[in-house]
Design a protein around this motif. Sequence first.
Motif, PDB file in Angstrom:
ATOM      1  N   LEU A   1       0.855  -1.363  -0.089  1.00  0.00           N
ATOM      2  CA  LEU A   1      -0.222  -0.056  -0.066  1.00  0.00           C
ATOM      3  C   LEU A   1       0.918   1.505  -0.055  1.00  0.00           C
ATOM      4  O   LEU A   1       0.207   2.421  -0.289  1.00  0.00           O
ATOM      5  CB  LEU A   1      -0.926   0.090   1.270  1.00  0.00           C
ATOM      6  N   ASN A   2       2.037   1.208   0.397  1.00  0.00           N
ATOM      7  CA  ASN A   2       2.997   2.121   0.705  1.00  0.00           C
ATOM      8  C   ASN A   2       2.993   2.974  -0.864  1.00  0.00           C
ATOM      9  O   ASN A   2       3.638   2.372  -1.683  1.00  0.00           O
ATOM     10  CB  ASN A   2       4.240   2.111   1.031  1.00  0.00           C
ATOM     11  N   GLN A   3       2.673   4.136  -0.953  1.00  0.00           N
ATOM     12  CA  GLN A   3       2.698   5.163  -2.231  1.00  0.00           C
ATOM     13  C   GLN A   3       3.665   6.298  -2.122  1.00  0.00           C
ATOM     14  O   GLN A   3       4.052   6.916  -2.854  1.00  0.00           O
ATOM     15  CB  GLN A   3       1.337   5.625  -2.708  1.00  0.00           C
ATOM     16  N   ASN A   4       4.320   6.399  -1.004  1.00  0.00           N
ATOM     17  CA  ASN A   4       5.166   7.475  -0.381  1.00  0.00           C
ATOM     18  C   ASN A   4       6.594   7.452  -0.959  1.00  0.00           C
ATOM     19  O   ASN A   4       7.364   6.349  -0.389  1.00  0.00           O
ATOM     20  CB  ASN A   4       5.217   7.756   1.137  1.00  0.00           C
ATOM     21  N   GLN A   5       7.055   8.090  -1.851  1.00  0.00           N
ATOM     22  CA  GLN A   5       8.417   7.834  -2.349  1.00  0.00           C
ATOM     23  C   GLN A   5       9.453   8.289  -1.482  1.00  0.00           C
ATOM     24  O   GLN A   5      10.369   7.908  -1.574  1.00  0.00           O
ATOM     25  CB  GLN A   5       8.473   9.036  -3.750  1.00  0.00           C
ATOM     26  N   ASN A   6       9.072   8.792  -0.277  1.00  0.00           N
ATOM     27  CA  ASN A   6      10.066   9.156   0.610  1.00  0.00           C
ATOM     28  C   ASN A   6      10.013   8.013   2.144  1.00  0.00           C
ATOM     29  O   ASN A   6      10.566   8.360   3.159  1.00  0.00           O
ATOM     30  CB  ASN A   6       9.850  10.622   1.401  1.00  0.00           C
ATOM     31  N   LEU A   7       9.364   6.946   1.546  1.00  0.00           N
ATOM     32  CA  LEU A   7       9.137   6.041   2.676  1.00  0.00           C
ATOM     33  C   LEU A   7       9.555   4.528   2.145  1.00  0.00           C
ATOM     34  O   LEU A   7       9.044   4.429   1.095  1.00  0.00           O
ATOM     35  CB  LEU A   7       7.694   6.104   3.395  1.00  0.00           C
ATOM     36  N   GLU A   8      10.543   4.056   2.729  1.00  0.00           N
ATOM     37  CA  GLU A   8      10.792   2.447   2.284  1.00  0.00           C
ATOM     38  C   GLU A   8      10.653   1.620   3.547  1.00  0.00           C
ATOM     39  O   GLU A   8      10.806   1.777   4.499  1.00  0.00           O
ATOM     40  CB  GLU A   8      12.487   2.581   1.922  1.00  0.00           C
ATOM     41  N   ILE A   9       9.524   0.655   3.079  1.00  0.00           N
ATOM     42  CA  ILE A   9       9.382  -0.313   4.118  1.00  0.00           C
ATOM     43  C   ILE A   9       9.997  -1.673   3.783  1.00  0.00           C
ATOM     44  O   ILE A   9      10.154  -1.969   2.830  1.00  0.00           O
ATOM     45  CB  ILE A   9       7.633  -0.769   3.770  1.00  0.00           C
ATOM     46  N   ILE A  10      10.702  -2.354   4.903  1.00  0.00           N
ATOM     47  CA  ILE A  10      11.467  -3.389   4.608  1.00  0.00           C
ATOM     48  C   ILE A  10      10.790  -4.412   5.460  1.00  0.00           C
ATOM     49  O   ILE A  10      10.575  -4.119   6.859  1.00  0.00           O
ATOM     50  CB  ILE A  10      12.917  -3.061   5.053  1.00  0.00           C
ATOM     51  N   LEU A  11      10.599  -5.530   5.199  1.00  0.00           N
ATOM     52  CA  LEU A  11       9.964  -6.597   5.964  1.00  0.00           C
ATOM     53  C   LEU A  11      11.396  -7.710   6.631  1.00  0.00           C
ATOM     54  O   LEU A  11      12.022  -7.755   5.674  1.00  0.00           O
ATOM     55  CB  LEU A  11       9.031  -7.558   5.108  1.00  0.00           C
ATOM     56  N   THR A  12      10.955  -8.085   7.755  1.00  0.00           N
ATOM     57  CA  THR A  12      11.976  -9.109   8.164  1.00  0.00           C
ATOM     58  C   THR A  12      11.826 -10.493   7.557  1.00  0.00           C
ATOM     59  O   THR A  12      12.650 -11.301   7.718  1.00  0.00           O
ATOM     60  CB  THR A  12      11.958  -9.174   9.637  1.00  0.00           C
ATOM     61  N   ARG A  13      10.498 -10.550   7.177  1.00  0.00           N
ATOM     62  CA  ARG A  13      10.394 -11.957   6.331  1.00  0.00           C
ATOM     63  C   ARG A  13       8.952 -11.546   5.470  1.00  0.00           C
ATOM     64  O   ARG A  13       8.042 -10.724   5.787  1.00  0.00           O
ATOM     65  CB  ARG A  13       9.912 -13.027   7.200  1.00  0.00           C
ATOM     66  N   ASP A  14       9.042 -12.123   4.161  1.00  0.00           N
ATOM     67  CA  ASP A  14       8.138 -11.776   3.314  1.00  0.00           C
ATOM     68  C   ASP A  14       7.264 -13.161   3.071  1.00  0.00           C
ATOM     69  O   ASP A  14       6.733 -13.276   1.688  1.00  0.00           O
ATOM     70  CB  ASP A  14       8.353 -11.021   2.010  1.00  0.00           C
TER      71      ASP A  14
END
Length: 193
Positions: free
Chosen positions: A62-75
């Motif tokens: 859902l993240n559309q913010n170019q200035n936000l990076e979401i990183i998952l510990t597991r996907d």
Amino acid sequence: MKNLLRIARVVSLGILLSFSFSKEKKVVVIDAGHGGTDLGATRNGISEKEIVLNIAKKIKALNQNQNLEIILTRDDDSYPTLTDRTGKINEIKPDFAISLHVNNSPRETTDSKGMEVFPQDNEISKKLATKFSEKFQDSKIRTGNLYILRESKTPTILLELGFMNNPNERNYLASEKGQSETAEKILNFINEN
């Protein structure tokens, strides 16, 4: 005169570029608890590991913010150990991390309900927990000596998204609608902080 104009253009371009690239990306790690053979809390064939993984993946999608990076510990349905999870968080050094879980108590009841947020024992985590609790009226701030909070060297909060033993909350969190709405709310919280 030509040299002055050239210098003025270079200076103007430099100022423009410095403003357009001055905002660094915010990085947030989302830890979907449990995974693999560790199901977490389970009821009626519904497992905590699936709920939190689905929500974590939706937050990222859902993240559309170019200035936000979401990183998952597991996907995926793997089980990184607690050491692996905190090691990844500490290596990335994000702005903050959120670990997702679903609560459980032994009884099948609607008495246990609502979200709980556990902060680390530092000012930034406590502020994040307070802001989360204010945004989500049904959430309570709790304390606990939890591994991910103790070992993460970056501001981290652990969220219990509801109670698996509460049929209403379990069914909501297991539903597509509940997972999407929860992911949207958490993403909004991230964007605001």
